[in-house]
Design an enzyme around this catalytic site. Structure first.
Site, PDB file in Angstrom:
ATOM      1  N   LYS A 102      31.344  35.574  37.209  1.00 29.49           N
ATOM      2  CA  LYS A 102      32.561  34.766  37.224  1.00 29.49           C
ATOM      3  C   LYS A 102      32.255  33.335  37.674  1.00 29.49           C
ATOM      4  O   LYS A 102      31.463  33.107  38.597  1.00 29.49           O
ATOM      5  CB  LYS A 102      33.577  35.417  38.169  1.00 29.49           C
ATOM      6  N   SER A 144      42.237  36.656  37.503  1.00 30.63           N
ATOM      7  CA  SER A 144      41.604  35.418  37.097  1.00 30.63           C
ATOM      8  C   SER A 144      40.199  35.603  36.528  1.00 30.63           C
ATOM      9  O   SER A 144      39.579  34.641  36.075  1.00 30.63           O
ATOM     10  CB  SER A 144      41.540  34.461  38.288  1.00 30.63           C
ATOM     11  N   SER A 146      42.925  39.985  40.602  1.00 31.97           N
ATOM     12  CA  SER A 146      42.021  39.321  39.666  1.00 31.97           C
ATOM     13  C   SER A 146      40.809  40.125  39.239  1.00 31.97           C
ATOM     14  O   SER A 146      40.059  39.690  38.367  1.00 31.97           O
ATOM     15  CB  SER A 146      41.562  37.984  40.252  1.00 31.97           C
TER      16      SER A 146
END
Length: 582
Positions: free
Chosen positions: A116, A198, A222
């Protein structure tokens, strides 16, 4: 390492570019030359990959190249990545050499993974997903001088980082990446659906078979939201189990956690074996000492794990406004029947009489008050000794702040976070007593219910209604355990559990007491093996996207690093396509 490549590359004249810079244009023997041909590594697990390595069926280099070729075909459509690792093939070759020489290899040796954007990887920029902090979008540049502890662990295990993946600005959406400087990421199951946030790019990369597994981060849904939205397994770990130093914070000292997203529970457990436990790089993980199973999380996987387990079900006393949609209830009822078929005993509405729903309503969505303090510490750790890396000077240089009414952190304004007040003294931790009291009450109620009902855990529908359309920017993924699971710090595991009539994925969330990841993974594995609901994502190439006839040239060119003299070994590039830039 060579400079990472910004994947928003203009893909015109790729054959000429590849030839000009001496790049190979051959696809891997494992790969395919077009979107119409089957991908031979589709849905492969880490165990199957390891077996292939050991038998000599293929090499790490071939595997990494085949994933890069696939990314070249589909990235322009799905927009999962922010940066690509130009050293990936060289790292794979090194693993092959070590294997050939009989040298010890880590648990993830040669396994392609993604990271990420919010996690520090040395040599890659850190952008927070926000245009003013992204050189690629015309903002300022920030770069870590070292790897986050979790990256050190993954590299030591031999994982090959393919690239970093897209996020919304400041990881502040649990539904999509629409506020990212890099534009929207699209759901690999169906591009019309929200991809979940996210950790949007990580989920799309894994679901789309651009990598084996990936690292995600959660503050409020997320990890679990994108995993559920794209029919994936995931682990949102106990707070403090996995080090989060070197991660752009949203609630760094209270809620932020890192965990795996994968296509199978088995692969999620394998990654947990690598990343979980006490780490000198993060004092928060001191609490993990003695709380990691000696034999690892993979050893807990058992097709009979649900036999005799007492499972608490979702009910009215969990949340005052938590009614499930009609179709969600139907899918959940089917799942409950499947749990029972595996030998589980289910207990309806175990929170009845506990006052939990009323407490949740009263407590609110807390834990963000130290955002400025956490952010200041993160910035100072990017390059220790660089005094200009503090929160006030960084935002002054950026020319704007993210907590305006129209900014990505407007939701924290609504929750009463005093940004301006804490900016006056960013090195002083705000009082966290209110959060700690609320967290303790959450844990006490849940623990009491588990003891009174003799529960081994809970299994809820991960969402109360189907995933919204990406185009519907007013709707969010309605997770049944957010923020309760995040404030309490308790662990949660997602597993695919079917599909809505529309084709939108439906998932279950297994959760329980602190440090119970092994038990939760075992139960989720039992359910997964019994039901096998995940279906491979069928990807498409949009009109005007990366063309199959140039995909191999693009992949070779991308990874070559453009080493020709005069370009300094890399090229920063602009996309011909942007999606709702921040």
């Amino acid at each position: 390492m060579k400079e990472p490549v910004n994947v928003f590359a203009k893909k015109a004249s790729l054959t000429a570019l590849a030839a000009a810079f001496g790049a190979s244009v051959a696809f891997s023997p494992l790969s395919t030359a077009s979107a119409e041909e089957a991908f031979p590594l589709e849905e492969i697990t880490a165990a199957e990959l390891k077996q292939g390595f050991e038998s000599g069926e293929y090499s790490s280099e071939e595997v990494v190249q085949s994933y890069l070729d696939r990314i070249a075909i589909y990235e322009d459509t799905y927009n999962a990545f922010t940066f690509m690792n130009t050293d990936a093939l060289e790292e794979a070759k090194k693993i092959d050499s070590m294997r050939e020489n009989g040298e010890p290899l880590g648990e993830l040796a040669g396994v392609p993974i993604v990271i990420k954007e919010a996690v520090d990887v040395e040599g890659f920029p850190t952008t927070f997903g926000w245009a003013p902090l992204s050189e690629e979008a015309g903002g300022i540049g920030l770069a870590p001088t070292s790897d986050a502890p979790i990256i050190e662990d993954l590299k030591e295990a031999g994982a090959i980082i393919i690239g970093k993946t897209n996020i919304p600005a400041f990881s502040a959406s649990g539904t999509n990446a629409s506020t990212s400087w890099a534009g929207d990421t699209f759901n690999a199951v169906d591009p019309r659906l929200a991809p979940g946030g996210s950790s949007s790019g990580t989920a799309t990369s894994v679901s789309g078979n651009f990598a084996m597994m990936g690292i995600a981060e959660e503050t409020g849904g997320s990890i679990q939201n994108p995993a559920a939205a794209q029919s994936l397994a995931s682990v949102k770990p106990t707070f403090g189990l996995v080090p989060t130093t070197g991660v752009t914070p949203l609630a760094g000292g209270t809620r932020d956690v890192l965990g795996p997203i994968s296509r199978t529970v088995e692969d999620a457990a394998l990654m947990m074996d690598v990343i979980a436990g006490e780490n000198d790089g993060d004092p928060k993980t001191e609490a993990a000492a003695g709380n990691v199973p000696e034999e690892g999380y993979s050893a807990a996987l058992d097709e009979d794990a649900l036999e005799g387990k007492r499972i608490g079900l979702y009910g009215a006393e969990w949340r005052e406004d938590g009614e499930l949609s009609e179709e969600t209830q139907m899918l959940y009822d089917r799942s409950v029947t499947e749990l029972e078929a595996q030998g589980a005993e289910v207990i309806s509405d175990p929170f009845e009489g506990s006052g939990f729903a009323a407490f949740t309503e009263e407590a609110g969505n807390v834990g963000y008050d130290a955002f400025i303090y956490d952010l200041n510490n993160y910035l100072q750790d990017l390059d220790p000794g660089n005094e200009s890396l503090n929160v006030n000077e960084v935002f002054d240089e950026a020319g704007e702040v993210p907590w305006t009414e129209e900014g990505p952190l407007s939701n924290l304004l609504e929750r009463g976070v005093d940004f301006e007040g804490t900016l006056e003294d960013p090195e002083t931790m705000p009082d966290q007593s209110e959060f700690e009291d609320i967290k303790a009450e959450y844990v006490e109620i849940i623990t009491d219910v588990m003891e009174e009902q003799d529960l081994d855990g809970f299994v809820y529908p991960q969402m109360s209604e189907e995933i919204p359309a990406l185009a519907d920017q007013e709707s969010n993924i309605e997770a049944t355990t957010v923020p309760e699971i995040n404030i309490s710090g308790l662990p949660l595991v997602t597993v695919p559990a079917g599909y809505y009539e529309s084709g939108s994925p439906f998932s279950l969330a297994f959760f329980g007491e602190n440090w119970s990841e092994a038990d939760l993974l075992g139960m989720a594995y039992d359910y997964e093996q019994a039901t096998d609901y995940r279906e491979a994502s069928e990807l498409t190439v949009e009109e005007g996207g990366a063309l199959p006839e140039t995909a191999s040239h693009y992949a070779a060119w991308l990874i070559s690093g453009l080493t020709a003299a005069g370009l300094g070994g890399f090229l920063w590039m602009r996309s011909r396509r942007r999606h709702q830039n921040a």
